[in-house]
Write an enzyme that holds these catalytic residues in place. Structure first.
Site, PDB file in Angstrom:
ATOM      1  CG  ASP A  95      74.130  23.969 -25.852  1.00 29.14           C
ATOM      2  OD1 ASP A  95      73.861  23.705 -24.640  1.00 29.14           O
ATOM      3  OD2 ASP A  95      73.125  24.737 -26.529  1.00 29.14           O
ATOM      4  CE1 TYR A 202      67.135  23.183 -25.748  1.00 27.66           C
ATOM      5  CE2 TYR A 202      66.594  25.263 -27.280  1.00 27.66           C
ATOM      6  CZ  TYR A 202      67.498  24.441 -26.412  1.00 27.66           C
ATOM      7  OH  TYR A 202      68.684  25.009 -26.030  1.00 27.66           O
ATOM      8  CG  HIS A 263      76.811  25.314 -20.774  1.00 24.27           C
ATOM      9  ND1 HIS A 263      76.621  23.873 -20.992  1.00 24.27           N
ATOM     10  CD2 HIS A 263      75.908  25.982 -21.657  1.00 24.27           C
ATOM     11  CE1 HIS A 263      75.944  23.505 -22.077  1.00 24.27           C
ATOM     12  NE2 HIS A 263      75.635  24.643 -22.458  1.00 24.27           N
TER      13      HIS A 263
END
Length: 287
Positions: A95, A202, A263
């Site tokens: 990730d 982000y 995930h």
């Protein structure tokens, strides 16, 4: 497992070390911190010297002042390993950790023995990230950039637990993968600064994400070092079909599906995850 505080690149990092052997750096994603690697570390400690930091902004490491993305994290990790006196090492990431590994490989290829990835973002995903049927999956990446996001999610421990648990369970195929540590994850993200620190990734990555979704990501030469990718069969966030262009970014690629997981392969099936990691580094002579 040994817990350390190490100063590198102008910040203090919480780092967990375990095992003996060739060094491997383990880089977590969001919403995670070093603890996500504990099951894999327990299985690999007899073969490798394992170093699992909390990235800047996460866990018990220092928090950035504003956006902080993959380039900054990569510089942090190079400085951190230098503080340990480790000149060359393998890297395992997932990730956000996988996003960090790409500039890490481009900045310091001579220091890396090889790259092992679980599901992550790379330029070849392109406009598919913004396809209409994906919008219900990626909303959080925009929400995390809002000034009010840390205050809303962190209004109470329970709201924090609900939010973090939503992703840990929703993105997993084996829904109980984090049940034993959900409270530890909630407590970690409820610490002052940890929600904003994770969201800083982000904010820093927004321009690059938009360029990728427009099909305007810079065309960089492929990373040439040995690379292994084990991508989950049932990842609702990053579907396995998105692996089709990995060869454009990694020219020495070993790609295979990781069956039966979502995930978080390293947490959902740590036996197989550890075996895949060990086998790859043995194949390239780093064991």
């Amino acid at each position: 497992m040994e817990h350390l505080t190490v100063t590198a690149n102008g910040a203090k990092f919480h780092v967990v070390r375990a095992g003996n052997g060739k060094p491997l750096l383990l880089l977590h994603g969001w919403p995670e911190f070093w603890l996500t690697w504990e099951p894999v570390m327990a299985r690999l400690a007899n073969r490798f010297s394992l170093i699992a930091p909390d990235l800047r902004g996460f866990g018990d490491s220092d928090k950035p002042d504003g956006p902080y993305g993959p380039d900054g994290h990569a510089a942090d990790m190079l400085a951190l390993m230098a503080e340990f006196g480790i000149e060359r090492f393998g890297v395992v990431g997932h990730d956000v950790g996988g996003a960090v590994m790409q500039p890490l490989a481009r900045q310091a290829a001579e220091r890396l023995a090889g790259l092992f990835f679980f599901d992550f973002v790379y330029p070849g995903i392109g406009p598919r990230m913004a396809a209409p049927d994906r919008l219900n999956e990626i909303w959080y990446q925009s929400f995390h950039q809002m000034e009010m996001a840390p205050s809303l999610v962190g209004a109470s421990r329970e709201s924090c637990r609900l939010y973090i648990g939503h992703f840990l369970r929703g993105w997993a195929h084996r829904k109980n993968a984090f049940d034993d540590v959900l409270d530890a994850f909630a407590d970690n993200y409820f610490k002052p600064g940890n929600l904003a620190g994770g969201f800083a990734h982000y904010r820093a990555s927004h321009a690059g994400r938009v360029a990728m979704m427009k099909g305007e990501a810079p065309r960089l030469p492929p990373i040439k070092m040995p690379t292994c990718v084990r991508w989950a069969e049932h990842d609702p966030l990053f579907p396995y079909a998105w692996t089709d262009r990995l060869g454009e970014t990694f020219s020495a690629l070993d790609l295979a599906m990781f069956p039966g997981v979502g995930h978080f392969p390293h947490r959902e099936d740590p036996d197989r995850a550890a075996a895949e990691i060990a086998a790859f580094f043995q194949r390239i002579g780093w064991s």
